[in-house]
Design an enzyme around this catalytic site. Structure first.
Site, PDB file in Angstrom:
ATOM      1  N   HIS A  26      -1.980  -0.886   7.001  1.00 41.23           N
ATOM      2  CA  HIS A  26      -0.640  -0.346   6.855  1.00 41.23           C
ATOM      3  C   HIS A  26      -0.597   0.859   7.797  1.00 41.23           C
ATOM      4  O   HIS A  26      -1.618   1.507   8.009  1.00 41.23           O
ATOM      5  CB  HIS A  26      -0.587   0.056   5.376  1.00 41.23           C
ATOM      6  CG  HIS A  26       0.599   0.759   4.872  1.00 41.23           C
ATOM      7  ND1 HIS A  26       1.071   1.923   5.395  1.00 41.23           N
ATOM      8  CD2 HIS A  26       1.395   0.456   3.823  1.00 41.23           C
ATOM      9  CE1 HIS A  26       2.125   2.310   4.692  1.00 41.23           C
ATOM     10  NE2 HIS A  26       2.345   1.429   3.729  1.00 41.23           N
ATOM     11  N   HIS A  76      -2.248   3.902   6.516  1.00 43.58           N
ATOM     12  CA  HIS A  76      -3.720   3.954   6.622  1.00 43.58           C
ATOM     13  C   HIS A  76      -4.117   4.471   8.003  1.00 43.58           C
ATOM     14  O   HIS A  76      -5.034   5.269   8.143  1.00 43.58           O
ATOM     15  CB  HIS A  76      -4.334   2.557   6.468  1.00 43.58           C
ATOM     16  CG  HIS A  76      -4.102   1.901   5.142  1.00 43.58           C
ATOM     17  ND1 HIS A  76      -3.939   0.542   5.007  1.00 43.58           N
ATOM     18  CD2 HIS A  76      -4.007   2.404   3.897  1.00 43.58           C
ATOM     19  CE1 HIS A  76      -3.764   0.241   3.738  1.00 43.58           C
ATOM     20  NE2 HIS A  76      -3.803   1.358   3.031  1.00 43.58           N
ATOM     21  N   CYS A  97      -1.146  -0.038 -14.977  1.00 43.89           N
ATOM     22  CA  CYS A  97      -0.455  -0.615 -13.810  1.00 43.89           C
ATOM     23  C   CYS A  97      -1.505  -1.220 -12.900  1.00 43.89           C
ATOM     24  O   CYS A  97      -2.392  -0.515 -12.402  1.00 43.89           O
ATOM     25  CB  CYS A  97       0.357   0.431 -13.058  1.00 43.89           C
ATOM     26  SG  CYS A  97       0.955  -0.243 -11.480  1.00 43.89           S
ATOM     27  N   CYS A  99      -1.498   0.349  -9.265  1.00 46.74           N
ATOM     28  CA  CYS A  99      -2.135   1.680  -9.169  1.00 46.74           C
ATOM     29  C   CYS A  99      -3.582   1.596  -9.636  1.00 46.74           C
ATOM     30  O   CYS A  99      -4.358   2.495  -9.368  1.00 46.74           O
ATOM     31  CB  CYS A  99      -1.474   2.704 -10.088  1.00 46.74           C
ATOM     32  SG  CYS A  99       0.238   3.030  -9.821  1.00 46.74           S
ATOM     33  N   CYS A 140       6.265   1.045 -13.893  1.00 49.46           N
ATOM     34  CA  CYS A 140       5.489   2.018 -13.104  1.00 49.46           C
ATOM     35  C   CYS A 140       6.413   2.710 -12.109  1.00 49.46           C
ATOM     36  O   CYS A 140       7.139   2.054 -11.369  1.00 49.46           O
ATOM     37  CB  CYS A 140       4.362   1.289 -12.375  1.00 49.46           C
ATOM     38  SG  CYS A 140       3.647   2.269 -11.059  1.00 49.46           S
ATOM     39  N   HIS A 157       5.187   1.687  -8.331  1.00 49.66           N
ATOM     40  CA  HIS A 157       5.299   0.301  -7.858  1.00 49.66           C
ATOM     41  C   HIS A 157       6.506  -0.458  -8.380  1.00 49.66           C
ATOM     42  O   HIS A 157       6.759  -1.586  -7.970  1.00 49.66           O
ATOM     43  CB  HIS A 157       3.998  -0.458  -8.170  1.00 49.66           C
ATOM     44  CG  HIS A 157       2.831   0.080  -7.411  1.00 49.66           C
ATOM     45  ND1 HIS A 157       1.968   0.997  -7.960  1.00 49.66           N
ATOM     46  CD2 HIS A 157       2.431  -0.112  -6.136  1.00 49.66           C
ATOM     47  CE1 HIS A 157       1.060   1.316  -7.056  1.00 49.66           C
ATOM     48  NE2 HIS A 157       1.324   0.666  -5.951  1.00 49.66           N
ATOM     49  N   LYS A 198      10.645   5.060   1.969  1.00 50.46           N
ATOM     50  CA  LYS A 198       9.254   4.772   1.626  1.00 50.46           C
ATOM     51  C   LYS A 198       8.941   3.330   2.063  1.00 50.46           C
ATOM     52  O   LYS A 198       9.797   2.461   1.919  1.00 50.46           O
ATOM     53  CB  LYS A 198       9.108   4.902   0.104  1.00 50.46           C
ATOM     54  CG  LYS A 198       7.698   4.827  -0.374  1.00 50.46           C
ATOM     55  CD  LYS A 198       7.636   5.098  -1.868  1.00 50.46           C
ATOM     56  CE  LYS A 198       6.210   5.149  -2.356  1.00 50.46           C
ATOM     57  NZ  LYS A 198       5.451   3.934  -2.232  1.00 50.46           N
ATOM     58  N   LYS A 206       6.269  -3.208  -0.057  1.00 51.53           N
ATOM     59  CA  LYS A 206       6.379  -4.668   0.088  1.00 51.53           C
ATOM     60  C   LYS A 206       7.758  -5.128  -0.313  1.00 51.53           C
ATOM     61  O   LYS A 206       8.352  -5.983   0.331  1.00 51.53           O
ATOM     62  CB  LYS A 206       5.323  -5.353  -0.788  1.00 51.53           C
ATOM     63  CG  LYS A 206       3.986  -5.405  -0.115  1.00 51.53           C
ATOM     64  CD  LYS A 206       3.041  -6.346  -0.844  1.00 51.53           C
ATOM     65  CE  LYS A 206       1.627  -6.055  -0.393  1.00 51.53           C
ATOM     66  NZ  LYS A 206       0.670  -5.954  -1.448  1.00 51.53           N
TER      67      LYS A 206
HETATM   68  O1  ME8 Z   1      -5.157   4.307  -2.878  1.00 51.84           O
HETATM   69  N1  ME8 Z   1       1.772   7.124   4.474  1.00 51.84           N
HETATM   70  O2  ME8 Z   1      -5.995   2.703  -1.444  1.00 51.84           O
HETATM   71  P1  ME8 Z   1      -4.690   2.352  -0.578  1.00 51.84           P
HETATM   72  C1  ME8 Z   1       0.610   7.798   4.512  1.00 51.84           C
HETATM   73  N2  ME8 Z   1      -8.151   2.439  -2.832  1.00 51.84           N
HETATM   74  N3  ME8 Z   1      -0.488   7.435   3.822  1.00 51.84           N
HETATM   75  C2  ME8 Z   1      -0.396   6.346   3.055  1.00 51.84           C
HETATM   76  C3  ME8 Z   1       0.789   5.581   2.962  1.00 51.84           C
HETATM   77  C4  ME8 Z   1       1.912   6.017   3.734  1.00 51.84           C
HETATM   78  N4  ME8 Z   1       3.067   5.385   3.746  1.00 51.84           N
HETATM   79  N5  ME8 Z   1       0.547   4.559   2.104  1.00 51.84           N
HETATM   80  C5  ME8 Z   1      -0.733   4.683   1.698  1.00 51.84           C
HETATM   81  C6  ME8 Z   1      -6.036   3.547  -2.496  1.00 51.84           C
HETATM   82  N6  ME8 Z   1      -1.299   5.754   2.257  1.00 51.84           N
HETATM   83  C7  ME8 Z   1      -7.403   3.586  -3.154  1.00 51.84           C
HETATM   84  C8  ME8 Z   1      -8.109   4.851  -2.730  1.00 51.84           C
HETATM   85  S1  ME8 Z   1     -10.224   6.485  -2.681  1.00 51.84           S
HETATM   86  C9  ME8 Z   1     -11.584   6.686  -3.605  1.00 51.84           C
HETATM   87  C10 ME8 Z   1      -9.471   5.051  -3.336  1.00 51.84           C
HETATM   88  C11 ME8 Z   1      -2.661   6.291   2.029  1.00 51.84           C
HETATM   89  O3  ME8 Z   1      -5.134   1.253   0.313  1.00 51.84           O
HETATM   90  C12 ME8 Z   1      -2.931   6.517   0.551  1.00 51.84           C
HETATM   91  O4  ME8 Z   1      -2.323   7.689   0.112  1.00 51.84           O
HETATM   92  O5  ME8 Z   1      -3.529   2.122  -1.463  1.00 51.84           O
HETATM   93  C13 ME8 Z   1      -4.440   6.567   0.534  1.00 51.84           C
HETATM   94  O6  ME8 Z   1      -4.897   7.871   0.831  1.00 51.84           O
HETATM   95  C14 ME8 Z   1      -4.838   5.585   1.647  1.00 51.84           C
HETATM   96  O7  ME8 Z   1      -3.642   5.342   2.400  1.00 51.84           O
HETATM   97  C15 ME8 Z   1      -5.372   4.269   1.106  1.00 51.84           C
HETATM   98  O8  ME8 Z   1      -4.410   3.691   0.247  1.00 51.84           O
END
Ligand code: ME8
Length: 523
Positions: A18, A21, A126, A129, A144, A147, A295, A298
């Site tokens: 994404h 990420h 959830c 989450c 939630c 989501h 935001k 999906k």
């Molecule tokens: O939360 N803008 O994983 P994840 C900026 N597995 N950052 C974003 C974003 C956006 N639109 N969407 C997601 C998880 N992120 C857990 C983490 S850590 C021990 C476990 C960021 O795949 C999100 O905030 O949903 C997170 O820091 C990272 O991407 C991974 O999100």
């Protein structure tokens, strides 16, 4: 040599990459590269969060063995991050043996400390989450808030972690260490949550097929967040390499998104306190990337795929955009138009043109050889510019040190603007005509020096391009500059060096859609 350990969150393995990420890992990479440049012994880690039940379900839906599926997804991320120029030292998959060992050890430490007990959980969960919620934390109808899906109603016999026992200790830690949690807004949110009172949480799930089993009660799997957070210590050798662990832990920075601050600033520190492991030094909760103000999700179908983005724009444009145009800590805008405008105006116009014009002039007036700078020909304006070059290192480092990358680059770009303006102010073509060679030499030297110091500021952001700039200037640098402040001082460019213009570094990005529109209008 100071050690510096920095991490990103680990991504859920069931989701494709994404752009959020990419944003998180690029900004973390900029900091990691900055610290490496200054000579720190940097350990930078990222990874995949693989024990979510959603991962298991997705694998089965695709008719794949869950482990095979996890490995395939980890490869997707690793390959993509290579293309983004990410310099991570490690990639933890939570299904790895070293991680299972680490989870079991930490779980046992908490258990032995009397902080884990068996109880009955009745409430909501959830799936997206992977979090337990009370009714009050959900929207009406048990929906939630994040989501917008209905949370499951769960009644389970679970193991619980005594968050309540550590409430006061955690509160005091965050209050006494303002730099533990940044930015300020996140800190206030978490302080309020703690003050409202912490309930013990489930740290195991009963009867699930996927996850790390508790070795003393194998019907239970470790709760996925308890498991995932531990990746940060797994990476530096907890339960497997004492020496490495002693060297790198505690982490200097956990860089995470604002949605998961609670897990990192309440659950994680309490797990560590209970197990007698020192807390990380800082958790930084960055903002979200929004797609045209909305935001990404999906359901809205507006998630931007970082693979498409890099195919179109290349790593430099995106890395520079994230570092320079998104204020760290608050939400930022992602749009293709914004990337194009940023690239064309900051890199192609401001810096690219400065490099082209300056080197062309040195080739024309000095046969491509860096001329000497002489005090005798120095004007008051030249002295001012010299001083502003000398002041850049301190300004830049002050901002980079507090993760204000956009501010640091803004300071560098002020010098680029000064240089572009100085070309017009000093009219080198007239100086050449009038044979004012010494003054002309000073003008050229100042321009080249601004290009050089800007390139040093770009090492953490677009390292490959920084190298290409050095090639044009005919100088050799490395990305390792422990004497950065010294190298940034005016006068380091050796006189007599041969410069060469070569290919333009930043060919303008043409927005084909807009060009077509313009064409239509002209007809
Ligand atoms: O939360 N803008 O994983 P994840 C900026 N597995 N950052 C974003 C974003 C956006 N639109 N969407 C997601 C998880 N992120 C857990 C983490 S850590 C021990 C476990 C960021 O795949 C999100 O905030 O949903 C997170 O820091 C990272 O991407 C991974 O999100």
């Amino acid at each position: 040599m100071a050690k510096f350990y920095i991490t990103t969150a680990i991504v859920y393995a069931n989701s494709r990459p994404h752009i959020g990420h990419a944003y998180e890992i690029v900004t973390t990479d900029v900091i990691a590269r900055y610290r490496r440049m200054l000579g720190d012994d940097v350990y930078f880690c990222t990874g995949s969060d693989e024990h979510s039940i959603n991962v298991y379900t997705k694998a089965l839906e695709q008719g794949k063995d869950p482990q095979v599926y996890c490995d395939e997804m980890a490869k997707v991320y690793k390959d993509l991050w290579k293309r983004y120029g990410i310099s991570n030292n490690d990639y933890v998959q939570t299904t790895e043996e070293r991680h299972k060992k680490s989870v079991m050890q930490l779980f046992k430490k908490c258990f032995d400390a009397g902080d884990i007990y068996k109880g009955a959980y009745e409430g909501h969960y959830c799936k997206s989450c992977e979090a337990f919620y009370t009714e009050a934390e959900l929207d009406e109808g048990g929906i939630c808030k994040i989501h917008k899906i209905k949370a499951d109603v769960v009644k389970e016999e679970n193991y619980f972690l005594r968050l309540s026992k550590y409430q006061d200790k955690l509160l005091a830690h965050i209050q006494n260490n303002p730099s533990f949690l940044e930015p300020e807004t996140r800190r206030n949110e978490i302080l309020n949550m703690i003050k409202a009172g912490l309930n013990d949480i489930s740290v195991s799930r009963n009867g699930q097929k996927w996850g790390i089993p508790l070795n003393f009660d194998t019907d239970h799997k470790v709760y996925v967040w308890f498991d995932a957070l531990i990746n940060y210590i797994t990476a530096v050798g907890y339960a497997s390499d004492e020496e490495k662990f002693a060297k790198y832990w505690p982490a200097d920075y956990h860089i995470i998104g604002k949605d998961i601050t609670k897990f990192h600033c309440i659950i994680w520190p309490i797990m560590l306190m209970s197990a007698g492991v020192p807390l990380p030094k800082k958790v930084f909760g960055h903002g979200f990337l929004l797609n045209k103000g909305e935001k990404m999700s999906k359901t809205r179908g507006n998630i931007v795929d970082p693979e498409n983005v890099i195919n179109v724009f290349g790593a430099d444009a995106i890395r520079y955009y994230f570092a320079s145009h998104i204020t760290n800590g608050v939400d930022g805008e992602f749009s293709e138009d914004a990337i194009i405008t940023c690239f064309n105006s900051y890199l192609a116009n401001d810096l690219g043109n400065l490099i082209n014009r300056s080197i062309t002039m040195v080739e024309k007036y000095f046969e491509g050889v860096v001329p000497a700078y002489t005090e005798a020909a120095q004007t008051p304006r030249m002295k001012e510019i010299r001083e502003s070059i000398d002041a850049l290192a301190t300004e830049y480092m002050k901002k980079m040190d507090v993760l204000n990358m956009s501010g640091a680059l803004e300071d560098a770009w002020k010098r680029v603007a000064i240089a572009n303006k100085f070309i017009d102010e000093s009219a080198p073509w007239t100086l050449a005509k009038e044979n004012k060679t010494e003054i002309l030499g000073n003008v050229m030297y100042l321009l080249l020096e601004i290009i050089r110091v800007t390139s040093l500021c770009l090492i953490p952001v677009i390292p490959d391009t920084a190298k290409k700039i050095w090639d044009k200037l005919g100088i050799q640098y490395t990305e390792l500059l422990p004497s950065f402040e010294n190298e940034m001082k005016f006068g380091k460019l050796p006189v007599g060096t041969k410069v060469s213009k070569g290919e333009p570094l930043f060919p303008r990005i043409v927005d084909e859609e807009k060009e077509k529109e313009k064409g239509k209008k002209l007809k």
